[in-house]
Design a protein around this motif. Structure first.
Motif: not given
Lengths: 252, 310
Positions: B172-173, B176-177, B179-182, B184-185, B188, B206, B209, B213
């Motif tokens: 689930y995390g 969320r991850l 779909a988040s800004r992070f 998407h970045a 890219g 990035l 990180a 994780i």
């Protein structure tokens, strides 16, 4: 005139060749400065040095008086120096809209950090709306939902420009934005750039002399890694050294 | 596959009921095996995040997996048996190690990144093996399972459900991850790091990180495996373990959210089944892997549904 961007004695060599051999260049705020010169004169290398994708072997770079020589590319973008690429570097598997939205999201000064891990990016409607505006500005509003790889060549170039603009640069480095465009598309791109004049500072590499003379406030002629001369289009056009070194060649 | 089939609820429903099911079939022995599948699924998912989402082909993931196990075993030896403390500690040590390794390794690209992460992981392996307190070549047994009040991990079914819960939370995390800004970045950066740098993204930070994780979750999986196996063993740190996790990711589907789960279930299931018939199970596992790569380059998750990264 106080320069917004200043290059002082920039040098860069590849093997034994000095691609940039002591370039001094000053961009005034809000001018459109064209950079011309024969193939292999080191124009793209100079863009690399200013944008930060290459480090100079010697020389300094100053932005509004601040030394930025040691700053990385992403730091320079955050400070307001953005480049566009000669060969479009768009994200081909993303939509045109998402390409520009990423550019908006990357703007740390006001869009905030990308180190946000939980909230969906799609919930931040303002980024999508702003991306739509940029697309509209370059005439791609209709293509927002298309994957970048499905776009026509000229549309990809326009998308490339929209992405660069969405970073809200103070200085935009444009590496042959017309390259490979048909006459109509080139005309449109010229209009786009003309509309940007006075809003930001631009350094433009372009081969089409007609476009250069139409758009540029000043231009510099780069030959063998050195600035031969800098001036208004009229003075440069009249310069006999330039005619010999460059314009003459074009005609031959 | 028709979109109407509620794939996820069915999968999780079956997984939840597994211990009762096995118990009623008189096959309670397989609860341990199912737990192992879940733990490896968690580890493979964490690697898939690094490889498939971050675009970083890391060949040293066993280091973080193994360190997680050793933290639990060493903490137990020092008298700290609470999972509430030891497991986060395992994650923290794995993350910290990944931060240091990533800081150096992310200066390189491609094959060099593969080699340097492998080298660091092997360094950790040899360090731990030569460390007497950690039991050397023999590994370090756990006197008991971690305590996780109010749950009783000594019960095999409870450990299974805890592993299931942690895997579900991680998946689930991950959703969320992504779909988040992070997320998407990161997407890219995976596609075109230079372009992202030119848009002002701190690409290396990035990637770091993402690497950290992934390592933290691998550390958690290691903590679970130490409990399941009753020990922390050097084999968990060895490079073949990194290879095994990579194989699971490729088999399951690089960059697919369920890739790690499918890969772990398929590989361990295949090994377990083949072991009944032949001593050369590795040969057949290799053939199966070749078949998947040839006929389903997007992995099993790619076959199961057309769902991508969601």
């Amino acid at each position: 005139m106080t320069a917004l961007l200043e290059a002082i004695g920039l040098k860069k060599h590849f093997g034994g060749v000095w691609a940039t051999n002591g370039v001094d260049l000053a961009l005034a705020e809000h001018e459109l400065h064209a950079l011309i010169g024969p193939n292999g004169a080191g124009k793209t290398t100079l863009i690399h040095l200013v944008s930060g994708s290459l480090r100079p072997d010697a020389g300094r770079l100053r932005l509004a008086g601040r030394d930025i020589t040691a700053r990385s590319m992403h730091e320079r973008v955050a400070m307001g120096i953005t480049r566009s690429f000669q060969i479009s570097q768009v994200f081909s598997e993303l939509t045109a809209l998402e390409n520009v939205r990423l550019a908006v999201q990357g703007r740390r000064s006001d869009a905030g950090s990308s180190f946000r891990f939980w909230r969906p990016a799609s919930a931040e409607v303002w980024m999508i709306e702003e991306a739509e505006e940029w697309l509209g500005q370059v005439g791609l509003a209709e293509q927002a939902g298309c994957l970048a790889r499905e776009l026509a060549y000229g549309e990809r170039r326009a998308l490339e420009l929209a992405m660069a603009l969405a970073t809200r640069p103070r200085i935009l480095l444009l590496d042959e934005p017309m390259a490979g465009l048909g006459p109509e598309e080139a005309e449109r791109m010229t209009h786009l750039l003309a509309a940007l004049k006075g809003k930001l500072t631009m350094l433009l590499i372009e081969h089409d002399m007609e476009v250069v003379f139409k758009l540029a406030d000043r231009l510099s002629v780069l030959v063998e890694g050195r600035i031969l001369t800098t001036g208004t289009p009229e003075t440069v056009r009249a310069d006999p050294a330039v005619r010999r070194a460059y314009l003459g060649e074009e005609r031959a | 596959m028709s979109r109407k089939i509620p794939f996820e609820p069915l999968l999780w429903g079956a997984a939840l009921a597994m211990p009762w099911l096995l118990d009623s079939l008189g096959e309670a022995y397989y609860i341990g095996f199912a737990t192992r599948v879940l733990i490896f699924a968690l580890a493979a998912t964490s690697l898939n995040f690094v490889v498939g989402y971050g675009g970083l082909v890391a060949f040293g993931h066993a280091a973080f997996f193994g360190l997680g196990a050793y933290v639990v075993a060493l903490a137990m030896q020092a008298g700290l048996s609470s999972a509430w403390l030891a497991w986060p500690l395992a994650m923290a040590l794995a993350a910290l190690t990944a931060f240091a390794i990533g800081l150096v390794s992310l200066r390189t690209r491609g094959v060099y990144f593969i080699m340097i992460t492998l080298a660091f992981a092997q360094m950790i392996y040899y360090t731990v093996v030569s460390f007497k307190l950690a039991g050397g070549e023999d590994g370090l047994p756990l006197a008991q399972r971690s305590t996780l009040a109010p749950f009783d991990l000594a019960e095999d079914a409870t450990l299974y459900w805890v592993a299931l819960g942690l895997l579900a939370a991680s998946l689930y995390g991950l959703k969320r991850l992504a779909a988040s800004r992070f997320g998407h970045a990161l997407a890219g950066v995976r596609q075109n790091p230079l372009r992202m740098e030119a848009l002002g993204y701190p690409v290396r930070a990035l990637q770091l990180a993402c690497f950290v994780i992934g390592a933290a979750v691998a550390g958690l999986a290691g903590a679970l495996l130490a409990n399941q196996n009753g020990m922390a063993s050097p084999a968990m740190l060895y490079w073949t373990q990194s290879g095994l996790l990579l194989v699971m990711v490729i088999l399951g589907g690089v960059g697919h959210r369920y890739g790690g789960l499918f890969g772990a279930a398929a590989l361990l299931g295949l090994e377990e089944a083949l072991a009944l018939f032949t001593e050369h199970s590795h040969l057949y596992v290799g053939l199966a892997l070749l078949a998947v790569i040839s006929f389903a380059p997007a992995g099993l998750a790619g076959l199961a549904g057309k769902r991508r990264r969601g």
